[in-house]
Design a protein around this motif. Structure first.
Motif, PDB file in Angstrom:
ATOM      1  N   LEU A   1       2.785  -6.679  -1.083  1.00 40.99           N
ATOM      2  CA  LEU A   1       2.736  -5.227  -1.187  1.00 40.99           C
ATOM      3  C   LEU A   1       3.574  -4.531  -0.117  1.00 40.99           C
ATOM      4  N   ILE A   2       3.402  -4.907   1.132  1.00 42.65           N
ATOM      5  CA  ILE A   2       4.129  -4.256   2.221  1.00 42.65           C
ATOM      6  C   ILE A   2       5.624  -4.553   2.122  1.00 42.65           C
ATOM      7  N   ASP A   3       5.971  -5.769   1.740  1.00 43.98           N
ATOM      8  CA  ASP A   3       7.383  -6.137   1.604  1.00 43.98           C
ATOM      9  C   ASP A   3       8.056  -5.291   0.522  1.00 43.98           C
ATOM     10  N   ILE A   4       7.364  -5.079  -0.594  1.00 44.69           N
ATOM     11  CA  ILE A   4       7.926  -4.239  -1.656  1.00 44.69           C
ATOM     12  C   ILE A   4       8.149  -2.830  -1.139  1.00 44.69           C
TER      13      ILE A   4
ATOM     14  N   ASP B   1      10.846   6.694  -3.010  1.00 40.70           N
ATOM     15  CA  ASP B   1      10.099   5.692  -3.753  1.00 40.70           C
ATOM     16  C   ASP B   1       8.956   5.115  -2.917  1.00 40.70           C
ATOM     17  N   GLN B   2       9.151   5.037  -1.606  1.00 41.10           N
ATOM     18  CA  GLN B   2       8.068   4.571  -0.744  1.00 41.10           C
ATOM     19  C   GLN B   2       6.845   5.476  -0.865  1.00 41.10           C
TER      20      GLN B   2
ATOM     21  N   SER C   1       0.620   5.654  -5.454  1.00 44.12           N
ATOM     22  CA  SER C   1       0.173   5.100  -6.729  1.00 44.12           C
ATOM     23  C   SER C   1      -0.567   3.779  -6.541  1.00 44.12           C
ATOM     24  N   ARG C   2      -0.126   2.932  -5.624  1.00 47.81           N
ATOM     25  CA  ARG C   2      -0.765   1.624  -5.450  1.00 47.81           C
ATOM     26  C   ARG C   2      -2.070   1.739  -4.675  1.00 47.81           C
TER      27      ARG C   2
ATOM     28  N   PHE D   1      -2.640   0.408   2.409  1.00 48.48           N
ATOM     29  CA  PHE D   1      -1.673  -0.657   2.647  1.00 48.48           C
ATOM     30  C   PHE D   1      -2.051  -1.448   3.890  1.00 48.48           C
ATOM     31  N   GLU D   2      -2.555  -0.748   4.886  1.00 48.62           N
ATOM     32  CA  GLU D   2      -2.909  -1.415   6.131  1.00 48.62           C
ATOM     33  C   GLU D   2      -4.054  -2.406   5.916  1.00 48.62           C
TER      34      GLU D   2
END
Length: 227
Positions: free
Chosen positions: A116-119, A127-128, A134-135, A143-144
């Motif tokens: 996830l973080i790499d994407i 886009d970030q 959205s995720r 994300f963390e």
């Protein structure tokens, strides 16, 4: 007329990474069809083909416009019956649906927890922002929080791939002696992991790693060429 495949990329258009788009890339090569790939950023996708789809892959073949990787594969099978089969018959279509379910409900979840973080870091700033919002809404976690569990997710990946490993104990590909669309479904998932994180996080002697290398070598190594 040239076939056009709309796929997904981050800031670097030379690194399209969507697992669903890689299924179609491999299917097109399997059929021996010439095509042009047009990688798009997440937020650009709704602007092409008059907003026909909010997601990729989308395939344009003359007057035909098809979205969804499985429907695209079925279209290619019907439109180009004289080219090598992607399914090997209706039984193969049904079996590929089972593989698709396993991939999306088990393998994709395992990969998401790793990548996830790499994407996110591959994307342009606009886009970030979209991807994070959205995720996080979809996954119900920040994300963390996801990043904190990354090492555990990598450790859990081999177990998630055990059904594939079992299949490969009988023959070199999911399709048997040669690859079929079922192979490309699972290959797309691990290619997604490879391109976004730089590794599939498996030992090189794992049967899944050896199968993945065989898939990377298909069609003059077209998939291996993407870093």
């Amino acid at each position: 007329m040239t076939i056009t495949l709309y796929s997904l990329c981050g800031a670097d258009a030379a690194r399209p990474f969507s697992p669903h788009c890689w299924k179609v890339v491999m299917a097109l090569h399997h059929k021996g069809l010439a095509f042009e790939e047009r990688p798009l950023a997440f937020t650009v996708i709704p602007t092409v083909e008059n907003g026909a789809s909010k997601t990729v892959p989308v395939l344009r073949d003359g007057q035909e416009l098809i979205s969804d990787s499985f429907r695209i594969a079925q279209y290619l099978e019907e439109a180009y019956p004289d080219a090598p089969s992607l399914f090997g018959g209706q039984g193969g279509v049904a079996a590929a649906r089972l593989v698709e379910g396993y991939s999306q409900h088990v393998v994709h979840g395992a990969i998401t927890r790793i990548a996830l973080i790499d994407i996110h870091d591959m994307l342009d700033p606009v886009d970030q922002a979209y991807f994070r919002k959205s995720r996080e809404e979809r996954l119900g976690r920040s994300f963390e929080e996801m990043a904190a569990g990354r090492d555990a997710a990598i450790a859990a990946l081999p177990a998630a791939l055990q059904p594939l490993r079992h299949t490969l104990s009988f023959h070199p590909f999911v399709g048997g002696a040669t690859p079929l669309f079922g192979d490309y479904i699972l290959f797309g998932a691990l290619q997604w992991l490879r391109i976004t994180t730089g590794s599939i996080h498996l030992p090189p002697d794992d049967p899944v790693s050896r199968w993945f290398d065989r898939c990377l070598d298909l069609y003059q190594g077209v998939a291996r060429a993407v870093a």
